[in-house]
Design an enzyme around this catalytic site. Sequence first.
Site, PDB file in Angstrom:
ATOM      1  N   TYR A 161       0.832  -1.201   0.000  1.00 46.49           N
ATOM      2  CA  TYR A 161       0.000   0.000   0.000  1.00 46.49           C
ATOM      3  C   TYR A 161       0.872   1.259   0.000  1.00 46.49           C
ATOM      4  O   TYR A 161       1.801   1.379   0.800  1.00 46.49           O
ATOM      5  CB  TYR A 161      -0.928   0.020   1.213  1.00 46.49           C
ATOM      6  CG  TYR A 161      -1.868   1.207   1.171  1.00 46.49           C
ATOM      7  CD1 TYR A 161      -2.911   1.239   0.245  1.00 46.49           C
ATOM      8  CD2 TYR A 161      -1.709   2.286   2.027  1.00 46.49           C
ATOM      9  CE1 TYR A 161      -3.767   2.328   0.171  1.00 46.49           C
ATOM     10  CE2 TYR A 161      -2.562   3.377   1.966  1.00 46.49           C
ATOM     11  CZ  TYR A 161      -3.590   3.388   1.037  1.00 46.49           C
ATOM     12  OH  TYR A 161      -4.434   4.477   0.955  1.00 46.49           O
ATOM     13  N   GLN A 210     -10.070   0.022   2.587  1.00 48.85           N
ATOM     14  CA  GLN A 210     -10.621  -0.902   1.581  1.00 48.85           C
ATOM     15  C   GLN A 210      -9.517  -1.569   0.754  1.00 48.85           C
ATOM     16  O   GLN A 210      -9.685  -2.700   0.285  1.00 48.85           O
ATOM     17  CB  GLN A 210     -11.643  -0.205   0.689  1.00 48.85           C
ATOM     18  CG  GLN A 210     -11.180   1.045  -0.017  1.00 48.85           C
ATOM     19  CD  GLN A 210     -11.384   2.311   0.803  1.00 48.85           C
ATOM     20  OE1 GLN A 210     -11.370   2.292   2.027  1.00 48.85           O
ATOM     21  NE2 GLN A 210     -11.591   3.420   0.108  1.00 48.85           N
ATOM     22  N   ASN A 266      -2.968   6.130   6.985  1.00 49.19           N
ATOM     23  CA  ASN A 266      -3.606   6.880   8.068  1.00 49.19           C
ATOM     24  C   ASN A 266      -4.179   5.928   9.124  1.00 49.19           C
ATOM     25  O   ASN A 266      -3.952   4.717   9.094  1.00 49.19           O
ATOM     26  CB  ASN A 266      -4.687   7.809   7.505  1.00 49.19           C
ATOM     27  CG  ASN A 266      -5.798   7.052   6.782  1.00 49.19           C
ATOM     28  OD1 ASN A 266      -5.983   5.841   6.975  1.00 49.19           O
ATOM     29  ND2 ASN A 266      -6.548   7.748   5.949  1.00 49.19           N
ATOM     30  N   THR A 309       3.647  10.213  10.992  1.00 43.15           N
ATOM     31  CA  THR A 309       5.105  10.239  11.093  1.00 43.15           C
ATOM     32  C   THR A 309       5.586  11.036  12.298  1.00 43.15           C
ATOM     33  O   THR A 309       4.894  11.909  12.822  1.00 43.15           O
ATOM     34  CB  THR A 309       5.713  10.814   9.808  1.00 43.15           C
ATOM     35  OG1 THR A 309       7.123  10.577   9.805  1.00 43.15           O
ATOM     36  CG2 THR A 309       5.451  12.311   9.679  1.00 43.15           C
ATOM     37  N   HIS A 329      11.779   7.980  13.648  1.00 39.51           N
ATOM     38  CA  HIS A 329      13.074   8.512  13.206  1.00 39.51           C
ATOM     39  C   HIS A 329      13.744   9.181  14.406  1.00 39.51           C
ATOM     40  O   HIS A 329      13.133  10.033  15.050  1.00 39.51           O
ATOM     41  CB  HIS A 329      12.907   9.568  12.114  1.00 39.51           C
ATOM     42  CG  HIS A 329      12.022   9.177  10.972  1.00 39.51           C
ATOM     43  ND1 HIS A 329      10.675   9.515  10.925  1.00 39.51           N
ATOM     44  CD2 HIS A 329      12.298   8.486   9.839  1.00 39.51           C
ATOM     45  CE1 HIS A 329      10.166   9.048   9.800  1.00 39.51           C
ATOM     46  NE2 HIS A 329      11.117   8.424   9.122  1.00 39.51           N
ATOM     47  N   GLU A 335       4.523 -35.381  30.524  1.00 43.50           N
ATOM     48  CA  GLU A 335       3.449 -34.492  30.074  1.00 43.50           C
ATOM     49  C   GLU A 335       2.121 -35.232  29.927  1.00 43.50           C
ATOM     50  O   GLU A 335       1.134 -34.652  29.469  1.00 43.50           O
ATOM     51  CB  GLU A 335       3.836 -33.838  28.745  1.00 43.50           C
ATOM     52  CG  GLU A 335       5.024 -32.880  28.882  1.00 43.50           C
ATOM     53  CD  GLU A 335       5.289 -32.060  27.636  1.00 43.50           C
ATOM     54  OE1 GLU A 335       4.705 -32.377  26.574  1.00 43.50           O
ATOM     55  OE2 GLU A 335       6.079 -31.093  27.716  1.00 43.50           O
ATOM     56  N   HIS A 363       2.793 -39.772  22.247  1.00 44.19           N
ATOM     57  CA  HIS A 363       4.009 -39.217  21.666  1.00 44.19           C
ATOM     58  C   HIS A 363       5.156 -40.230  21.769  1.00 44.19           C
ATOM     59  O   HIS A 363       5.898 -40.448  20.808  1.00 44.19           O
ATOM     60  CB  HIS A 363       4.412 -37.922  22.391  1.00 44.19           C
ATOM     61  CG  HIS A 363       3.578 -36.724  22.032  1.00 44.19           C
ATOM     62  ND1 HIS A 363       2.209 -36.680  22.214  1.00 44.19           N
ATOM     63  CD2 HIS A 363       3.931 -35.523  21.499  1.00 44.19           C
ATOM     64  CE1 HIS A 363       1.765 -35.502  21.826  1.00 44.19           C
ATOM     65  NE2 HIS A 363       2.786 -34.785  21.381  1.00 44.19           N
TER      66      HIS A 363
END
Length: 457
Positions: free
Chosen positions: A146, A210, A239, A262, A354, A441, A446
């Site tokens: 974008y 959008q 924005n 910014t 910055h 566990e 397992h």
Amino acid sequence: MTNFPENPAETAAQSLDFHRIDLRGRSLTLAELRAVVPRAKHQTMADAEQKVLDIIAAVRSRGFEALGEFALAFDGVEQSHPRVPAAALAEALENLDPSVRAALEESIRRARRFADGQRPANVDVELGDGAVVSQNWVPVGRVGLYVPGGLAVYPSSVIMNVVPALAAGVASIALASPPQKDFGGLPHPTILAAAALLGIDEVYAIGGAQAIVSFAYGIPGAADDQAIEPVDVVTGPGNIFVATAKRLVKGVVGIDSEAGTTEIAILADASARPALVAADLISQAEHDPKAASVLITDSEELASAVQRELTVQAGTTKHGERVTTALSGPQSGVVLVDDIEQGIAVCDAYAAEHLEIMTADAAAVAARIRNAGAIFVGDYSPVSLGDYCAGSNHVLPTSGTAAFSSGLNVTTFLRAVQVINYDKAALEQVSKHIVSLSDAEDLPGHGDAVKIRFAGA
């Protein structure tokens, strides 16, 4: 349309209020510092969330019909389909001012060199005979990038989004930017030219939340060439509605960050040149009336000199009204500290998008900063260098999120895939440990999955 005063210098002198926060003589915790540094007191994501949820629902249920309605409502553009024709991309590049083309090409060249150097190496670790674990970096399949519109034109953001995606090896790249009424409903031609320079031919005239939704969920079409295929990762600044949309689709797709308006912070001492400090604060303030410009200094004399420079320079710069509004807002101001040590603590609490270091031994001070999107060292590394031609990326975390997130880079578009390759002897060597841990566990299946491989052996 903005109406500028006949004498902007006089207006700036009367209205510019670059307020001060005095932390001298105070010992504050990190939480207390985060609470006192300048921050914007404007619309939050919570305020925008319901509007974005409505946009998500509309785009997902009505696709291109909804996009057309939003283009008309938000951009004043009638739109049948948002895809930018290939001819428009070619025309934009052909008509691009040669000096702008040369600048874009140099920016691309430097960004590519830096991005190519960022790609991490694959790793193979041999943990024993026949036991190898690898980590391979694999690019995502498709990304949606974008590029915002609004008060300025950002072909540089095309470069910052596209170049690391290409360096990562992404095979499918789509780009969106808001439609512009003045350009026949297409994005600004300089945006299109930058995309064409980089070989991006899938470009859409879609703005705001959008665009993020269209990339995240995709939009089916009557024919294959009309559809927008969903992406794996969405990146790019925008924005509050863009940032909110990215937050709401995170998990459906990956995102870079929830970037907002910014900001710049400058850590400076008495050795700094007031005119340079003021110019750099203004360079970010001209982006948006809500942009943040913060000076952190242990020199009251410098703070006063910068204040005078801001009044003069804001009165002569092109976007003086916008700059004055930003500099006078609660998100901007001077933070006075006892010394550079406290200044570093304030910088880490603020976690600027910055951060410029204008102090004696600036490189050593910069090396001690932990939280910043990008750090600019000394008098000759201004933020505007990073915006265009440093080779670094200007899509950076804002609003304090630099404390835990990074700027856009090649790894944004890569996944670390672990590969486990054990042979029979290597598995047998650790089999008793696997059984012991699975029993601990209470997951005996397992262990059974390992034991069955050696049954009757």
